[in-house]
Scaffold this motif. Structure first.
Motif, PDB file in Angstrom:
ATOM      1  N   LEU A 181       0.830  -1.201   0.000  1.00 14.76           N
ATOM      2  CA  LEU A 181       0.000   0.000   0.000  1.00 14.76           C
ATOM      3  C   LEU A 181       0.867   1.255   0.000  1.00 14.76           C
ATOM      4  N   GLN A 182       1.996   1.177   0.709  1.00 13.31           N
ATOM      5  CA  GLN A 182       2.905   2.324   0.746  1.00 13.31           C
ATOM      6  C   GLN A 182       3.501   2.605  -0.638  1.00 13.31           C
ATOM      7  N   ILE A 183       3.739   1.559  -1.413  1.00 16.80           N
ATOM      8  CA  ILE A 183       4.238   1.738  -2.775  1.00 16.80           C
ATOM      9  C   ILE A 183       3.254   2.574  -3.586  1.00 16.80           C
ATOM     10  N   ILE A 184       1.975   2.264  -3.470  1.00 16.59           N
ATOM     11  CA  ILE A 184       0.955   2.982  -4.236  1.00 16.59           C
ATOM     12  C   ILE A 184       0.864   4.425  -3.747  1.00 16.59           C
ATOM     13  N   ARG A 185       0.896   4.633  -2.454  1.00 15.28           N
ATOM     14  CA  ARG A 185       0.787   5.991  -1.905  1.00 15.28           C
ATOM     15  C   ARG A 185       1.958   6.864  -2.359  1.00 15.28           C
TER      16      ARG A 185
ATOM     17  N   ARG B 253      12.034  -3.489  -9.700  1.00 10.97           N
ATOM     18  CA  ARG B 253      11.127  -4.419 -10.402  1.00 10.97           C
ATOM     19  C   ARG B 253       9.941  -4.796  -9.521  1.00 10.97           C
ATOM     20  N   THR B 254      10.181  -4.970  -8.244  1.00 11.17           N
ATOM     21  CA  THR B 254       9.078  -5.286  -7.322  1.00 11.17           C
ATOM     22  C   THR B 254       8.101  -4.132  -7.236  1.00 11.17           C
ATOM     23  N   VAL B 255       8.620  -2.905  -7.234  1.00 11.92           N
ATOM     24  CA  VAL B 255       7.743  -1.726  -7.220  1.00 11.92           C
ATOM     25  C   VAL B 255       6.850  -1.724  -8.448  1.00 11.92           C
ATOM     26  N   GLN B 256       7.422  -1.979  -9.627  1.00 14.07           N
ATOM     27  CA  GLN B 256       6.641  -1.994 -10.855  1.00 14.07           C
ATOM     28  C   GLN B 256       5.580  -3.098 -10.835  1.00 14.07           C
ATOM     29  N   ARG B 257       5.979  -4.254 -10.273  1.00 16.70           N
ATOM     30  CA  ARG B 257       5.018  -5.386 -10.247  1.00 16.70           C
ATOM     31  C   ARG B 257       3.786  -5.054  -9.421  1.00 16.70           C
ATOM     32  N   TRP B 258       3.968  -4.397  -8.261  1.00 13.37           N
ATOM     33  CA  TRP B 258       2.813  -4.109  -7.414  1.00 13.37           C
ATOM     34  C   TRP B 258       2.017  -2.915  -7.922  1.00 13.37           C
ATOM     35  N   LEU B 259       2.673  -2.010  -8.640  1.00 14.38           N
ATOM     36  CA  LEU B 259       1.910  -0.937  -9.279  1.00 14.38           C
ATOM     37  C   LEU B 259       1.009  -1.504 -10.368  1.00 14.38           C
TER      38      LEU B 259
ATOM     39  N   ALA C  27      -0.135  -4.558 -10.451  1.00  9.48           N
ATOM     40  CA  ALA C  27      -1.187  -5.336  -9.786  1.00  9.48           C
ATOM     41  C   ALA C  27      -2.302  -4.439  -9.292  1.00  9.48           C
ATOM     42  N   TYR C  28      -1.953  -3.282  -8.756  1.00  8.25           N
ATOM     43  CA  TYR C  28      -2.985  -2.354  -8.278  1.00  8.25           C
ATOM     44  C   TYR C  28      -3.824  -1.818  -9.437  1.00  8.25           C
ATOM     45  N   LEU C  29      -3.168  -1.495 -10.553  1.00 10.07           N
ATOM     46  CA  LEU C  29      -3.907  -0.996 -11.697  1.00 10.07           C
ATOM     47  C   LEU C  29      -4.854  -2.050 -12.259  1.00 10.07           C
ATOM     48  N   ASP C  30      -4.492  -3.323 -12.145  1.00 16.78           N
ATOM     49  CA  ASP C  30      -5.340  -4.392 -12.680  1.00 16.78           C
ATOM     50  C   ASP C  30      -6.447  -4.816 -11.723  1.00 16.78           C
ATOM     51  N   GLY C  31      -6.128  -4.871 -10.428  1.00 13.93           N
ATOM     52  CA  GLY C  31      -7.115  -5.438  -9.496  1.00 13.93           C
ATOM     53  C   GLY C  31      -7.421  -4.613  -8.280  1.00 13.93           C
ATOM     54  N   GLY C  32      -6.888  -3.434  -8.135  1.00 13.38           N
ATOM     55  CA  GLY C  32      -7.182  -2.601  -6.979  1.00 13.38           C
ATOM     56  C   GLY C  32      -6.505  -3.121  -5.720  1.00 13.38           C
ATOM     57  N   ILE C  33      -7.063  -2.712  -4.561  1.00 14.24           N
ATOM     58  CA  ILE C  33      -6.453  -3.082  -3.281  1.00 14.24           C
ATOM     59  C   ILE C  33      -6.462  -4.594  -3.080  1.00 14.24           C
ATOM     60  N   GLY C  34      -7.499  -5.264  -3.578  1.00  9.33           N
ATOM     61  CA  GLY C  34      -7.588  -6.716  -3.399  1.00  9.33           C
ATOM     62  C   GLY C  34      -6.418  -7.455  -3.999  1.00  9.33           C
ATOM     63  N   ALA C  35      -5.836  -6.932  -5.076  1.00  7.62           N
ATOM     64  CA  ALA C  35      -4.707  -7.606  -5.716  1.00  7.62           C
ATOM     65  C   ALA C  35      -3.422  -7.468  -4.924  1.00  7.62           C
ATOM     66  N   LEU C  36      -3.414  -6.567  -3.924  1.00 14.68           N
ATOM     67  CA  LEU C  36      -2.210  -6.367  -3.117  1.00 14.68           C
ATOM     68  C   LEU C  36      -2.153  -7.278  -1.895  1.00 14.68           C
ATOM     69  N   ARG C  37      -3.268  -7.880  -1.540  1.00 14.40           N
ATOM     70  CA  ARG C  37      -3.313  -8.674  -0.305  1.00 14.40           C
ATOM     71  C   ARG C  37      -2.470  -9.940  -0.444  1.00 14.40           C
ATOM     72  N   PRO C  38      -1.666 -10.259   0.571  1.00 16.70           N
ATOM     73  CA  PRO C  38      -0.840 -11.482   0.512  1.00 16.70           C
ATOM     74  C   PRO C  38      -1.697 -12.731   0.443  1.00 16.70           C
ATOM     75  N   ARG C  39      -1.230 -13.693  -0.279  1.00 16.44           N
ATOM     76  CA  ARG C  39      -1.936 -14.969  -0.409  1.00 16.44           C
ATOM     77  C   ARG C  39      -1.037 -16.078   0.103  1.00 16.44           C
ATOM     78  N   LYS C  40      -1.659 -17.041   0.720  1.00 18.18           N
ATOM     79  CA  LYS C  40      -0.915 -18.185   1.222  1.00 18.18           C
ATOM     80  C   LYS C  40      -0.800 -19.247   0.139  1.00 18.18           C
ATOM     81  N   ALA C  41       0.330 -19.889   0.110  1.00 19.00           N
ATOM     82  CA  ALA C  41       0.519 -20.973  -0.851  1.00 19.00           C
ATOM     83  C   ALA C  41      -0.386 -22.146  -0.508  1.00 19.00           C
ATOM     84  N   ARG C  42      -0.841 -22.844  -1.515  1.00 16.37           N
ATOM     85  CA  ARG C  42      -1.745 -23.968  -1.300  1.00 16.37           C
ATOM     86  C   ARG C  42      -1.078 -25.097  -0.524  1.00 16.37           C
ATOM     87  N   GLY C  43       0.201 -25.277  -0.720  1.00  9.88           N
ATOM     88  CA  GLY C  43       0.893 -26.346  -0.024  1.00  9.88           C
ATOM     89  C   GLY C  43       0.593 -27.707  -0.631  1.00  9.88           C
TER      90      GLY C  43
END
Length: 368
Positions: free
Chosen positions: A30-34, A54-60, A62-78
Motif C-alpha cells: 500500500l505504501q508503494i501505491i501511496r 522491479r518489485t515496485v513496478q510489479r505491485w503498481l 497489480a494495483y492498476l489491474d485489481g485494486g487493493i484486493g490484488a495487493l493482499r498477501p496470499r498463502k501458498a496452497r501447499g
C-alpha cells in the motif's frame, strides 16, 4: 515509468486501508501505491522499502489491474493432505463401530492402527502423526468409555423411562414431589483422579490401611434440584462391634433417612412424595415398612434391575467425589464427614450444577 493518479476518494480509501493493515507485506505494498501517487521515483521507493525497482513496478501493475484486493498477501496452497477430506465420514464410522466392526481382533483404535487399516483397505499411505492431525480436525479424540449394563431388560427400561417422564410432568404441575434417591460409600482410602502436575514431579497422595468408611444417603428433587442427605458411619469390624449385619445397619439408616425426607416434605403440604430407588436389599424389610407406615405420603418407584442411567443421582456421586474426596487423605471419619458436608452444602447452594445433571435424564412423554 508507471504513473499512478488517484482520485480523492481512492486516496482516502487507500489511506484508511494502510492505517488498518496489520500485515507488514500489505502495508509495504500500500505504501508503494501511496508514494507513487505522490510522484516519488520508483528507485527512491525501492530504496525506502528495501526492495528492487522491479518489485515496485510489479505491485503498481497489480494495483492498476485489481485494486487493493490484488495487493493482499496470499498463502501458498501447499501439499495435498495425505488423507483426503472425503474419507472423514468413513473413518468416523470405523471409530464408532470399533475395530471389531472391521473384523479386527482388538478392542481399541490407535492412530497408527487407523493409518494401517486405511492403507490396507484403500491403499492410502499416511503416517501416525498425519492420522492424528486428521482426527483432530474431524472431532475424533480420546474418550474414556462408560459402562453399559447388558443384563438390563431394554423393554422394562423403556417402559420405566416413559413412566418417569410422566411422573416428572406431574411433578412440574405440582401434583407430587419426585425425588431421585440412592446411597454411595466413601472410604477413608483416597480415591485418585488426574490432576495438574509438572514433568518429573508426579503428584503423590498418602494413604493408610484403614477400613472405615461413610455412607451418604441422599435425594435430589428432580424439579427444584435441591439435595438432602444423611451420613451413616461404618467403621471397621462394625458387625463385631454392633452385632448387626451390613444389610440390617443399612436398613435402619435408610429408614431414618426416609423419616428425614418426610420432615422436609411434610404430608400437610405434599400429598405425594415419590422416591425413585433401585433394588438394593436394604430398601426392603421391617424397618422400611415401619417408616412407610409412619409416613404414608411417601411411596417408592422401583427401577428395573441394572438401570442406573434412569436414576439421576447416580450421576451426582461422581461430582461429589471429585469435590470432596479425590486425591485427599483424611485423618479420621470426622474429617471425611466434614468434607462431605461442606461439599453437599455447596451443591445445595449452587443448584445449577444439579440442574445440568437432571436436564435430559427424564424427557417429556411422546404425547406432549
Amino acid at each position: 515509468m508507471i504513473r499512478i493518479h488517484l482520485t480523492d476518494a481512492e486516496a482516502r480509501r487507500l489511506e484508511q486501508a494502510f492505517l488498518q493493515a496489520t500485515d507488514r507485506k500489505l502495508r509495504d505494498r500500500l505504501q508503494i501505491i501511496r508514494l507513487a501517487h505522490r510522484g516519488r521515483p520508483h528507485q527512491d521507493i525501492a530504496a525506502d522499502l528495501g526492495i528492487t525497482p522491479r518489485t515496485v513496478q510489479r505491485w503498481l501493475n497489480a494495483y492498476l489491474d485489481g485494486g487493493i484486493g490484488a495487493l493482499r498477501p496470499r498463502k501458498a496452497r501447499g501439499h495435498e493432505p495425505a488423507i483426503p477430506a472425503h474419507m472423514a465420514g468413513e473413518i468416523r464410522r470405523w471409530v464408532i463401530d470399533g475395530p471389531a466392526g472391521q473384523g479386527l481382533d482388538r478392542a481399541n483404535w490407535t492412530h497408527a492402527e487407523l493409518a494401517d487399516h486405511l492403507r490396507k483397505t484403500h491403499g492410502i499411505t499416511a503416517s501416525r502423526s498425519a492420522m492424528q492431525r486428521f482426527c483432530r480436525r474431524h472431532d475424533i479424540r480420546p474418550y474414556r468409555p462408560t459402562y453399559r449394563h447388558l443384563r438390563g431388560d431394554p423393554v422394562k427400561q423403556a417402559e420405566a423411562a416413559e413412566e418417569l417422564a410422566g411422573l416428572r410432568t406431574e411433578a412440574e404441575a405440582g401434583e407430587l414431589v419426585l425425588l431421585s434417591q440412592d446411597e454411595a460409600r466413601f472410604p477413608m482410602v483416597p480415591t485418585l483422579t488426574a490432576t495438574l502436575g509438572v514433568k518429573g514431579h508426579r503428584p503423590a497422595v498418602g494413604t493408610r490401611d484403614c477400613k472405615d468408611l461413610l455412607y451418604v444417603l441422599a435425594v435430589i428433587d428432580v424439579i427444584t434440584a435441591a439435595v438432602h442427605a444423611n451420613l451413616l458411619e461404618s467403621p471397621a469390624r462394625a458387625k463385631q462391634k454392633t452385632g448387626q449385619s451390613k444389610t440390617r445397619r443399612m436398613q435402619e439408616g435408610f429408614a431414618a433417612h426416609l423419616r428425614h425426607v418426610a420432615r422436609i416434605y411434610p404430608a400437610d403440604r405434599h400429598k405425594r412424595v415419590v422416591l425413585i430407588i433401585d433394588n438394593a436389599p436394604w430398601h426392603r424389610g421391617g424397618p422400611i415398612d415401619e417408616a412407610l407406615a409412619e409416613c404414608p405420603h411417601l411411596e417408592f418407584y422401583r427401577l428395573p434391575s441394572y438401570s442406573p442411567h434412569l436414576n439421576v443421582i447416580e450421576r451426582f456421586w461422581r461430582r461429589l467425589r471429585r469435590r470432596a474426596t479425590h486425591n485427599r487423605l483424611f485423618e479420621g471419619l470426622g474429617d471425611l464427614r466434614q468434607s462431605l458436608r461442606a461439599s453437599l452444602c455447596y451443591f445445595q447452594t449452587v443448584r445449577g450444577r444439579i440442574r445440568s445433571l437432571v436436564a435430559g435424564c427424564y424427557s417429556s412423554p411422546e404425547n406432549q
